[in-house]
Scaffold this active site. Sequence first.
Site, PDB file in Angstrom:
ATOM      1  CG  ASP A  67      -7.800  -0.342  -2.094  1.00  0.00           C
ATOM      2  OD1 ASP A  67      -7.301   0.638  -1.952  1.00  0.00           O
ATOM      3  OD2 ASP A  67      -7.511  -1.915  -2.107  1.00  0.00           O
ATOM      4  CG  ASN A  97      -6.868   1.444   4.816  1.00  0.00           C
ATOM      5  OD1 ASN A  97      -6.754   0.763   4.919  1.00  0.00           O
ATOM      6  ND2 ASN A  97      -7.994   1.579   3.560  1.00  0.00           N
ATOM      7  CG  ASP A 120     -13.743  -9.072  10.870  1.00  0.00           C
ATOM      8  OD1 ASP A 120     -13.268  -9.042   9.594  1.00  0.00           O
ATOM      9  OD2 ASP A 120     -14.754  -9.462  12.029  1.00  0.00           O
ATOM     10  CD  GLU A 137      -3.116  -0.292  -0.078  1.00  0.00           C
ATOM     11  OE1 GLU A 137      -3.234   1.281  -0.724  1.00  0.00           O
ATOM     12  OE2 GLU A 137      -4.644  -0.524   0.516  1.00  0.00           O
ATOM     13  NE  ARG A 158      -5.160  -2.231   9.235  1.00  0.00           N
ATOM     14  CZ  ARG A 158      -5.369  -1.415   7.984  1.00  0.00           C
ATOM     15  NH1 ARG A 158      -5.263  -0.457   7.569  1.00  0.00           N
ATOM     16  NH2 ARG A 158      -5.283  -2.738   6.781  1.00  0.00           N
ATOM     17  CG  ASN A 210      -8.754   2.443   0.008  1.00  0.00           C
ATOM     18  OD1 ASN A 210      -7.837   2.667  -0.020  1.00  0.00           O
ATOM     19  ND2 ASN A 210      -8.820   0.910   0.496  1.00  0.00           N
TER      20      ASN A 210
END
Length: 305
Positions: free
Chosen positions: A215, A114, A132, A26, A112, A163
Site C-alpha cells: 500500500d 488514489n 470497485d 490515508e 477516483r 499506490n
Amino acid sequence: MKNPQLETPVVERVEAAGQAPCEVGESPVWRDAEQALYWVDIPARTIARLEAGTGKRTDWLLPEKVACITFDRNGTVLAGCETGLFAVTLSNTSAASVRKLAAPAFALPGMRFNDGRCDRQGRFWAGTMVQDMAAANPAGALYRYDAEGTLSAPIVNELIVQNGLAWSPQGTTMYLSDSHPSRRLVWAFDYDADTGEPRNRRVFADLNRFAGRPDGAAVDSHGCYWTCANDAGLLLRFTPEGRLDRTIALPVTKPSMCTFGGRELDTLFVTSIRPASGANEHDGHLLSVRPGVSGAPECGYAGFL
C-alpha cells in the site's frame, strides 16, 4: 519466501487523533513548520490535522471523497479527489473552500484519484483507480501535475489500485506499486529530475513472495523503501537493491500509508483502514512507531495554487 525476523518495537496508537476510527485513513503528511500531521479519511470526505505539541485536532469536510494531499508554498492543499485535482483552503475552523484545478479523462465511470506524492522537485504525482476493487479493472493511470499547473497525459497505464509513490533521497529513483490482490507489485523507475520522466520500469519488490499487499510507502534517509503491507498488519522495509531486510508488526490488519515525522523525522506515522467486518480495537486508527532511522524529508508542491 519467509519474511525477516519479525520486529516488535513499541507501536503506539495516537490517542490524540481521536476515538472515532477512520473508514479509510490515508495520505499522512508531516508539516515540519507547524509540527503537525495531516491525513485524510477517504469515504468520510475529511482532512484531519493533529498538532503534535498540544494534541489539538481539527477536521475539514470536503464536497467529495479526498484520497491524497500535499501543500503548496503558501499552505494551500493540493488534493486528489473523486473528480479531479483541487486547491483546498483550510480555515481556522472546520470550513474549507475548494477550487477545481484539473481533471483527467477518466476511462470509466466510478473512478477516483488514489495515492499521491510530490517528487523532489515539487511536481505532484497521483494515480487513478476504479473504486470497485472487486472488478479488478486495470483502467487506472498515473499522472503528473507540474509547477505550472499542467496535468499530463497518462504516464503509466493499466493500473488496478495505484499506490506506493515515493522517491529516493537523491530523487533519481521513483517507486510505484499496484496493491490489488492480483498484482501485489512494487516497481522502480530511473527518474529524470530535469524532465520529470520515469524510465526503465522494473519489478522492485514482488509481495506475492511475502505477506500482504503493498500500500502507501515512504523512503528513509538511507534510501530504503518502507511499505505498508495491507491485510498482513506489517511494515516492510526494502533496501535500495530490493532486499527485504526489516519486518515490523502492527496492531492493525490494514495499514494503509506511512510517513516520517516528528522534530527529527524519526517517527513513522501510519494510517489504517477499518475492515467492514471483524475489526479490532485499533483498526482505522493512527499509529506511531520509532524504527531507529530517520526519514528523507518530503517535498511539497513547487507551484502556487
